[in-house]
Design an enzyme around this catalytic site. Structure first.
Site, short mmCIF file in Angstrom:
data_model
loop_
_atom_site.label_atom_id
_atom_site.label_comp_id
_atom_site.label_asym_id
_atom_site.label_seq_id
_atom_site.Cartn_x
_atom_site.Cartn_y
_atom_site.Cartn_z
N HIS A 1 -4.95 -4.42 -1.07
CA HIS A 1 -4.28 -2.96 -1.62
C HIS A 1 -3.37 -3.22 -2.80
O HIS A 1 -3.74 -3.38 -4.04
CB HIS A 1 -4.05 -1.46 -0.65
CG HIS A 1 -4.56 -1.16 0.26
ND1 HIS A 1 -5.66 -0.60 0.38
CD2 HIS A 1 -5.42 -1.50 1.74
CE1 HIS A 1 -6.39 -0.07 0.47
NE2 HIS A 1 -5.79 -1.11 1.92
N GLU B 1 0.84 -1.19 0.23
CA GLU B 1 0.12 -0.22 -0.35
C GLU B 1 1.09 0.93 -0.01
O GLU B 1 0.82 1.68 1.02
CB GLU B 1 -0.99 0.11 0.97
CG GLU B 1 -2.23 0.93 0.72
CD GLU B 1 -2.83 0.94 2.31
OE1 GLU B 1 -2.67 0.04 3.29
OE2 GLU B 1 -3.55 2.09 2.84
ZN LIG Z 1 -7.31 -2.38 5.09
#
Ligand SMILES: [Zn+2]
Length: 478
Positions: free
Chosen positions: A301, A276
């Site tokens: 992510h 992320e």
């Molecule tokens: Zn999360």
């Protein structure tokens, strides 16, 4: 457009109307203390007796605490009874709105207020501290969770996998319970929810810890996770580490601790947040490599994956999906323009993807519908159609922790709702001659990379009936 500005427009769109009606299958990426509308916390939890509040001296961050007497520790802020403050305000609605604004990230000008990822993460982190004072009070706890499950169910969700820190639940006298007690209370709330909602599979928990803690603490948490997985095998499905990834410890830092389950032959599936980040060649995007080496089941992510062809290949070969959370990624400043989301590449290339909402209440989003809208209208091709949505919702079930009979049951629930959904939309647009909308040729593969279940389904023709309707609506609402 930033979601805070787009939301009122999305809410008026016909595409959103259709997406709201659509059965979504499972939501596989959402966090426990951000699943229930903030307004519920304010209108319900803060109206309960013995609720105290304060604003920290340092940053003016709102805090809550339930206590049977006036809290005496005023070292970070000065505690006041909410009931007294609300009455003294002279305007209850304005007072409650002030509480909402102090919790939510939503502002008129997000670009002016949140100028960097670190800054928005600071406010984001404060939401959790604020909410936790309310959510983890024993009297509120199960009501909060059941309300969250209800809101997801009403938004068309059949099953939810909730990441939970399993924080201590506390009583008015300040006493606290242990981790297993919190898990048990989640399980009880889930069981209470099911009889009233027979068309839902409820929820399961992914136990999370924080990637800022020291190694001995993570070792202890991993051992607790192994124990809880054994004692609650049908409810606790795995483990993950959370918090801002760029500033937190990499997975590699906890390698010894994270290898404990496999070294001891214990079963603890991993569902890691990884990659992320907007950076490349730092520990955050390299977490993707370690997540795969640690046999992660899905990747949360996975933002940096497109910069690593071998990571992508590995994910495809092993059928490991990315949990994509478009609004979260925009609000947390990974991009301004949702069309630039790396998930566009994953979808175009036919990588397995599931749609999550991460912490929807913090940015005022619906449990999952707004994220589906953003994916459909902003991330995927303008030529994508109902088949994309169908594939994504089916994939959300097949990539969930549900297996065997449970998975089949969830898919059956979803399939029955899908037919009802199609009929409803045909009715809404008064379409009786849907056959004439069926295209005679297959779309090009880069427009429709999905060649899996959705196109082989026996009800395929019926789905196509909506193809042009959705495209037309889409054209006229953009
Ligand atoms: Zn999360």
């Amino acid at each position: 457009m930033h979601f805070f500005h787009a939301k009122p427009l999305i809410d008026q769109s016909q595409v959103f109307e259709i997406i709201k009606l659509m059965p979504k299958g499972a939501v596989l990426h959402v966090h426990d203390n951000a699943i229930t509308d903030i307004n519920w916390l304010i209108k319900n939890a803060t109206y309960r007796p013995h609720c105290y509040m304060c604003f920290t001296y340092e940053r003016g961050a709102l805090q809550f605490q339930f206590s049977d007497s006036q809290p005496t520790d005023n070292s970070i802020c000065e505690w006041k009874l909410v009931e007294t403050e609300r009455a003294a305000s002279g305007d209850v609605d304005a007072f409650d709105k002030m509480l909402y604004d102090a919790m939510s990230l939503v502002v008129d000008d997000p670009y002016a207020k949140y100028t960097s990822q670190n800054e928005v993460w600071t406010y984001f982190g404060e939401y959790f501290v604020t909410a936790d004072g309310l959510v983890f009070y024993s009297d509120v706890f199960e009501d909060y969770y059941r309300e969250g499950l209800k809101e997801f169910h009403e938004d068309g969700v059949q099953f939810t996998e909730v990441r939970a820190l399993l924080q201590p639940i506390y009583e008015l006298d300040g006493s606290q319970y242990d981790t297993e007690y919190t898990l048990q209370r989640y399980e009880d709330a889930n069981k209470d929810f099911l009889p009233d909602n027979p068309d839902s599979m409820g929820s399961k928990i992914i136990f999370t810890s924080i990637r800022l803690l020291d190694k001995p603490t993570i070792e202890s948490v991993v051992n607790t996770a192994i124990y809880l997985r054994k004692t609650h095998p049908h409810f606790l499905v795995g483990f993950d580490l959370v918090a801002q990834e760029d500033t937190g410890q990499p997975l590699l830092f906890y390698l010894e601790e994270l290898l404990i389950p496999s070294e001891q032959g214990e079963d603890l599936p991993y569902y890691f947040h990884a990659g992320e980040t907007n950076w490349q060649g730092v520990h955050t995007d390299e977490n993707l490599i370690d997540a795969l080496l640690l046999n992660t089941t899905r990747i949360g992510h996975g933002y940096g994956a497109i910069k690593h062809p071998s990571v992508l290949k590995n994910m495809k070969d092993r059928n490991i999906p990315t949990e994509v959370n478009p609004i979260s990624s925009q609000v947390l400043k990974h991009f301004d323009d949702i069309r630039n989301m790396p998930a566009a590449y994953l979808i175009a290339e036919g990588y397995p993807v599931v749609i999550g909402s991460d912490d929807p209440v913090v940015w005022g989003a619906s449990p999952i519908s707004h994220d589906y809208y953003e994916v459909f209208m902003g991330v995927a091709s303008a030529r994508s159609d109902l088949r994309l949505l169908k594939q994504l919702t089916m994939d959300s079930i097949s990539y969930s922790s549900l297996t065997g009979n449970e998975e089949q049951l969830c898919m059956d629930l979803w399939a029955a709702k899908w037919q009802i959904f199609l009929d409803k939309v045909l009715d809404m647009y008064n379409i009786t001659d849907w056959e004439r909308y069926v295209p005679t040729t297959e779309p090009a593969t880069d427009v429709l990379p999905f060649s899996r279940a959705a196109t082989q389904d026996s009800a395929f023709l019926l789905q196509l009936s909506l193809l042009f309707t959705v495209i037309l609506v889409k054209m006229f609402t953009t």
